[in-house]
Write a protein that holds these residues in place. Structure first.
Motif, PDB file in Angstrom:
ATOM      1  N   VAL A   1      -5.661   5.538   6.088  1.00 44.25           N
ATOM      2  CA  VAL A   1      -6.008   6.701   5.270  1.00 44.25           C
ATOM      3  C   VAL A   1      -4.995   6.771   4.136  1.00 44.25           C
ATOM      4  O   VAL A   1      -3.792   6.822   4.374  1.00 44.25           O
ATOM      5  CB  VAL A   1      -5.977   8.001   6.088  1.00 44.25           C
ATOM      6  N   ASN A   2      -5.485   6.748   2.901  1.00 42.25           N
ATOM      7  CA  ASN A   2      -4.555   6.703   1.770  1.00 42.25           C
ATOM      8  C   ASN A   2      -4.136   8.113   1.351  1.00 42.25           C
ATOM      9  O   ASN A   2      -4.636   9.109   1.899  1.00 42.25           O
ATOM     10  CB  ASN A   2      -5.135   5.841   0.637  1.00 42.25           C
ATOM     11  N   PRO A   3      -3.193   8.229   0.423  1.00 38.62           N
ATOM     12  CA  PRO A   3      -2.671   9.563   0.059  1.00 38.62           C
ATOM     13  C   PRO A   3      -3.723  10.501  -0.535  1.00 38.62           C
ATOM     14  O   PRO A   3      -3.505  11.704  -0.618  1.00 38.62           O
ATOM     15  CB  PRO A   3      -1.584   9.254  -0.974  1.00 38.62           C
ATOM     16  N   LEU A   4      -4.866   9.970  -0.949  1.00 39.32           N
ATOM     17  CA  LEU A   4      -5.934  10.824  -1.471  1.00 39.32           C
ATOM     18  C   LEU A   4      -6.861  11.283  -0.355  1.00 39.32           C
ATOM     19  O   LEU A   4      -7.857  11.954  -0.605  1.00 39.32           O
ATOM     20  CB  LEU A   4      -6.735  10.072  -2.540  1.00 39.32           C
ATOM     21  N   GLY A   5      -6.540  10.862   0.884  1.00 43.02           N
ATOM     22  CA  GLY A   5      -7.360  11.268   2.020  1.00 43.02           C
ATOM     23  C   GLY A   5      -8.573  10.392   2.242  1.00 43.02           C
ATOM     24  O   GLY A   5      -9.460  10.736   3.021  1.00 43.02           O
ATOM     25  N   VAL A   6      -8.614   9.242   1.574  1.00 38.20           N
ATOM     26  CA  VAL A   6      -9.764   8.357   1.708  1.00 38.20           C
ATOM     27  C   VAL A   6      -9.478   7.331   2.805  1.00 38.20           C
ATOM     28  O   VAL A   6      -8.403   6.751   2.856  1.00 38.20           O
ATOM     29  CB  VAL A   6     -10.070   7.638   0.375  1.00 38.20           C
TER      30      VAL A   6
ATOM     31  N   ASP B   1       4.881   1.271  -5.771  1.00 37.25           N
ATOM     32  CA  ASP B   1       4.763   1.864  -4.437  1.00 37.25           C
ATOM     33  C   ASP B   1       3.554   2.804  -4.371  1.00 37.25           C
ATOM     34  O   ASP B   1       2.760   2.756  -3.433  1.00 37.25           O
ATOM     35  CB  ASP B   1       6.047   2.628  -4.098  1.00 37.25           C
ATOM     36  N   ARG B   2       3.407   3.626  -5.395  1.00 42.78           N
ATOM     37  CA  ARG B   2       2.295   4.575  -5.421  1.00 42.78           C
ATOM     38  C   ARG B   2       0.944   3.848  -5.413  1.00 42.78           C
ATOM     39  O   ARG B   2       0.038   4.189  -4.659  1.00 42.78           O
ATOM     40  CB  ARG B   2       2.404   5.471  -6.663  1.00 42.78           C
ATOM     41  N   PHE B   3       0.830   2.836  -6.255  1.00 41.03           N
ATOM     42  CA  PHE B   3      -0.452   2.132  -6.318  1.00 41.03           C
ATOM     43  C   PHE B   3      -0.759   1.431  -4.994  1.00 41.03           C
ATOM     44  O   PHE B   3      -1.896   1.449  -4.508  1.00 41.03           O
ATOM     45  CB  PHE B   3      -0.500   1.126  -7.472  1.00 41.03           C
ATOM     46  N   GLU B   4       0.257   0.813  -4.386  1.00 48.27           N
ATOM     47  CA  GLU B   4       0.031   0.143  -3.090  1.00 48.27           C
ATOM     48  C   GLU B   4      -0.425   1.143  -2.026  1.00 48.27           C
ATOM     49  O   GLU B   4      -1.240   0.811  -1.160  1.00 48.27           O
ATOM     50  CB  GLU B   4       1.314  -0.548  -2.613  1.00 48.27           C
ATOM     51  N   ARG B   5       0.129   2.352  -2.056  1.00 45.87           N
ATOM     52  CA  ARG B   5      -0.282   3.373  -1.068  1.00 45.87           C
ATOM     53  C   ARG B   5      -1.743   3.754  -1.293  1.00 45.87           C
ATOM     54  O   ARG B   5      -2.488   3.994  -0.346  1.00 45.87           O
ATOM     55  CB  ARG B   5       0.596   4.630  -1.181  1.00 45.87           C
ATOM     56  N   ILE B   6      -2.147   3.866  -2.551  1.00 45.87           N
ATOM     57  CA  ILE B   6      -3.547   4.191  -2.843  1.00 45.87           C
ATOM     58  C   ILE B   6      -4.447   3.051  -2.368  1.00 45.87           C
ATOM     59  O   ILE B   6      -5.498   3.258  -1.759  1.00 45.87           O
ATOM     60  CB  ILE B   6      -3.748   4.444  -4.356  1.00 45.87           C
ATOM     61  N   ALA B   7      -3.997   1.807  -2.604  1.00 44.69           N
ATOM     62  CA  ALA B   7      -4.824   0.629  -2.318  1.00 44.69           C
ATOM     63  C   ALA B   7      -4.768   0.224  -0.849  1.00 44.69           C
ATOM     64  O   ALA B   7      -5.601  -0.552  -0.394  1.00 44.69           O
ATOM     65  CB  ALA B   7      -4.385  -0.536  -3.204  1.00 44.69           C
ATOM     66  N   GLY B   8      -3.767   0.681  -0.117  1.00 47.87           N
ATOM     67  CA  GLY B   8      -3.642   0.327   1.297  1.00 47.87           C
ATOM     68  C   GLY B   8      -3.151  -1.092   1.543  1.00 47.87           C
ATOM     69  O   GLY B   8      -3.337  -1.647   2.635  1.00 47.87           O
TER      70      GLY B   8
END
Lengths: 243, 589
Positions: B225-230, B153-160
């Motif tokens: 916008v991903n959890p890192l703000g990108v 789940d975390r990786f998918e959120r980063i990757a969008g």
């Protein structure tokens, strides 16, 4: 940063007080602020009007044109390979990193028979440029030995016969040139020239793309994706303006 | 002169997906991280903007984003009684050669593995009996799908990741993959749209009673916008995805998703164009004290660190362990040693066909633009009466219409040159469509990696040697899956089929389609059969972690990246939550 202190348990003599930063290695701190294109990723268009760099001998160009224009002849589907600039394309490719074989692993020991047995096809430790130099000489020698004329003087039908013989592995070329594999190299490069962006000297007037209906260097098909199965009739575009 | 660098808490060897994910987690937790990457810095606007990216010759044909063989290659043989040969030219392998690694040029197919893939030994034994796995070297991963879910789940959120869920907390959702493991929530962005061929494939497989769904994609369908703000942008279906960078910030990649945040952290340092030669151990051999490296200019140096993380892609992960003396080389004769064990690949086939009087418009594409059925993947179907375990995803894909790459995709019997070729390509280019069969790969005793005795890289270090051929289980699997795929193509109305079952002939890297090299430094709960524990920590040298598809003890019928990313998140959290407070083995061997 307190966690770092917790990590000091692995022994003392790991660090040195002489904190020399590397002179040459690129050390990046922070996001690089440069916005200009990286020099080595800038487009590398083929030189125009500068003459041939690799195929400097007229006879070599004649042999190549004779072969390429049978691989891709002029017909109702479009111009021939040479008309589309495929010789200029190949010359430019062979003059650069591709021709120099810069990506290839060329170290020994070289064991041609074992490598062919293991890989199912031969591997070459000559660069593509060297393979053309040897291959064109071999084609010329073959034509003189079998037909008594220069290769470029052969009739189109006779050239087709030789090319088919090479493709099927039925004709051996002199001087150890592997005819079947030299044919494959020429076929690959001729069609690359016909289908690559005109940036590289071939595919003149985007003739190869127009032939099959490829719209070229377009970058947004969102308006078209739902028009399924339709002839979109999109005019191709290139990375450089029409020459 | 030897460069002596200031000590870091953590040194990361290779800054692709795995290295970027680890660095992001660890710097956010306050650790001081130095990453060393042998490729150059590359970014969207400076290296592959839309005026540079859609160039097939340069990026697909000449592969200029990939690591050249002159930098490092591998050697290969099918059997132990052969002398391996070096891979001199471009082949199926697609190793990364820049900051971002293979995560810059990948296609973006963004899969989770099934729960079965993680427990293939136990579940096969329980469902079919031990005899079913005879001849295979099956072993569980030491982690279950349920344990992996939060990290996926975390990786998918980063990757969008774009997609449509088929199973949210056990509830089957229409339109998604009903066979997937339970997900905690929907994908970050909705699924991509169907092309002509995807719709035909979807409708045909539905008529046959299968369960088609849009592939989870790292070519994202809308701004995000991903959890890192990108911020990422929507995919434009340009068809220049795999082998290429992305000029739209719409392909999940370290550049688009992580580096903008990571590079701004003061506790992160990156050395580019610098290659790690090997790790260096303390005299007692129990821990590593850092890594030796060499710069582009040929200067050697040492980077001291408390933790060494190897994230150099599957092949180089194994090679760096062997060059560093971390763990013992696997010996297929005795079964002893663990480094090099359980090398697997991806068992693949294709079914191509043509649609007369239709325009498939193949140039409308995305690296992960496809519809798939998983009805015959993993253990989603009964293998009781079949002579194999495992399976494959069957996808109808629309990845690209690049004209050089497709110039031999012609109706059977067509010539490759002359006016006959021009006529055939003119007719077939816009009528072609393909099914890709992407299958599991099971480990066997004599498929493994070690250092080659003869061939060396540019620094004089031995190359990695692969010994591999298709095994009977995987050949039987692909035969069955190819027949199912032909049925779907026939139902879809494809004419003039061309069927390629890759496992019918001996494996070699020039003949294959997949770049997915797997295993060799595998994770597991048993230190006699795995090089790493379930947190990807070396059983032998506890401050070394090795992250990548090298850790998979068997390959699923899926692309590896999202599982690599999820394992990286999990390993990084184990390091900053547990390991740094009490350095030592995280699991009792």
């Amino acid at each position: 940063m307190k966690r770092r202190d917790l990590l000091r348990s692995f022994g003392a003599a790991m660090t040195t007080s002489a904190l020399v930063s590397p002179a040459a290695a690129a050390e990046l701190k922070g996001f690089p602020e440069q916005t200009a294109m990286s020099a080595d990723h800038l487009p590398r268009p083929a030189m125009k009007g500068g003459g041939f760099q690799v195929f400097t001998q007229e006879n070599d160009r004649k042999i190549l044109a004779a072969v390429f224009d049978r691989l891709i002849p002029s017909d109702k589907f479009g111009p021939s390979a040479s008309e589309a600039g495929c010789l200029e394309f190949l010359d430019d490719q062979l003059a650069g990193r591709y021709g120099e074989g810069r990506a290839l692993y060329l170290e020994g020991p070289v064991r041609p028979e074992n490598e062919e047995a293991i890989m199912g096809s031969p591997q070459f430790t000559q660069t593509p440029r060297q393979r053309y130099e040897d291959g064109l000489k071999a084609l010329e020698a073959y034509a003189k030995a079998t037909d008594g004329v220069a290769f470029h003087a052969l009739s189109p039908g006779r050239i087709d016969e030789i090319l088919s013989g090479l493709e099927e592995g039925k004709i051996e070329l002199p001087n150890g040139v592997k005819g079947k594999w030299f044919f494959e190299l020429m076929l690959q490069n001729a069609r690359e020239g016909y289908l690559a962006d005109p940036l590289y000297g071939g595919n003149r007037d985007m003739a190869g793309w127009k032939m099959i209906g490829f719209p070229g260097a377009r970058y947004d098909y969102r308006p078209y994706i739902e028009r399924q199965g339709e002839n979109l009739k999109l005019e191709p575009v290139s990375l450089i303006p029409k020459d | 002169m030897t460069i002596e660098r200031p000590k870091a808490d953590v040194v990361i060897c290779g800054l692709g997906w795995a290295g970027s994910v680890m660095a992001e987690e660890l710097t956010r937790a306050g650790l001081n991280v130095t990453a060393i990457e042998r490729g150059a810095w590359r970014d969207t606007s400076t290296d592959f903007p839309p005026a540079v990216d859609p160039d097939e010759l340069r990026w697909t044909t000449r592969r200029e984003l990939l690591q050249p063989m002159s930098v490092e290659t591998t050697t290969f043989r099918n059997r132990m009684d052969q002398t391996a040969a070096p891979v001199r030219n471009w082949s199926a392998y697609q190793f990364g050669w820049n900051v971002g690694g293979a995560g810059t040029h990948w296609a973006g197919m963004s899969w989770r593995f099934t729960p079965w893939d993680f427990e293939v030994a136990t579940q096969t034994r329980e469902r079919y009996g031990a005899a079913k796995a005879e001849g295979l070297q099956l072993q569980d991963w030491g982690v279950t799908y349920a344990e992996m879910e939060p990290y996926y789940d975390r990786f998918e959120r980063i990757a969008g990741t774009s997609g449509i869920a088929g199973n949210i907390n056990g509830e089957i959702k229409p339109g998604g993959n009903p066979f997937e493991g339970p997900r905690a929530r929907e994908y970050p962005t909705p699924p991509l749209k169907d092309t002509f061929w995807m719709r035909e494939f979807r409708e045909a497989s539905e008529r046959m009673g299968y369960h088609p769904f849009t592939l989870p994609a790292g070519n994202i369908s809308q701004a995000y916008v991903n959890p890192l703000g990108v911020t990422m942008g929507p995919c434009t279906y340009c068809g220049f995805c795999d082998f290429h960078g992305c000029g739209n910030f719409s392909k999940s990649s370290p550049q688009a998703c992580i580096l903008p945040a990571l590079m701004r952290r003061p506790n992160f340092t990156l050395l580019t164009e610098t290659e790690v030669l090997h790790a260096v151990k303390h005299d007692d051999g129990k821990t590593a004290k850092g890594v030796k490296f060499i710069t582009k200019e040929g200067e050697e140096g040492f980077q001291p660190a408390d933790i060494v993380i190897i994230t150099a892609y599957q092949m180089d992960n194994v090679r760096l362990m062997l060059l560093s003396g971390i763990g013992e080389q696997y010996d297929p004769a005795t079964g002893k040693g663990t480094v090099g064990r359980n090398y697997t690949y991806q068992t693949c086939g294709t079914v191509n066909a043509f649609f007369s009087d239709k325009y498939t418009n193949p140039f409308i594409g995305g690296g992960a633009l496809a519809v798939q059925i998983d009805d015959f993947n993993g253990d989603n179907f009964d293998h009781g009466n079949l002579d194999f375990i495992g399976g494959a995803g069957i996808m109808g894909y629309s990845t690209n219409g690049r004209p050089i790459q497709n110039m031999n995709n012609l109706r059977p019997g067509s010539k490759r040159w002359g006016s006959a070729w021009k006529e055939a390509y003119t007719r077939d280019y816009n009528q072609g469509a393909g099914i890709f069969i992407q299958g599991t790969s099971m480990p066997v005793r004599d498929a493994y990696l070690d250092l080659d005795p003869d061939y060396r890289d540019r620094h004089g270090q031995p190359l990695l040697r692969l010994t591999f051929d298709w095994n009977r289980n995987d050949q039987n699997m692909l035969r069955y899956l190819t027949d199912r795929s032909v049925e779907i193509m026939r139902e879809a109305g494809g004419e003039d089929m061309i069927v390629e079952n890759q496992a019918e002939e001996s494996w070699n890297p020039y003949k294959q389609h997949s770049s997915h090299t797997i295993g060799g430094a595998v994770m597991g709960a048993d230190p006699t059969t795995s090089a790493l524990n379930p947190f990807l920590q070396s059983w032998d040298v506890h401050n070394v972690f090795v992250v990548g598809a090298s850790a998979f003890p068997n390959n699923g019928g899926y692309n590896p990246t999202v599982t690599v990313g999820a394992l990286a998140v999990r390993a990084a959290q184990a390091i900053h939550q547990t390991y740094v407070n009490n350095p030592g083995p995280l699991v009792k061997g």
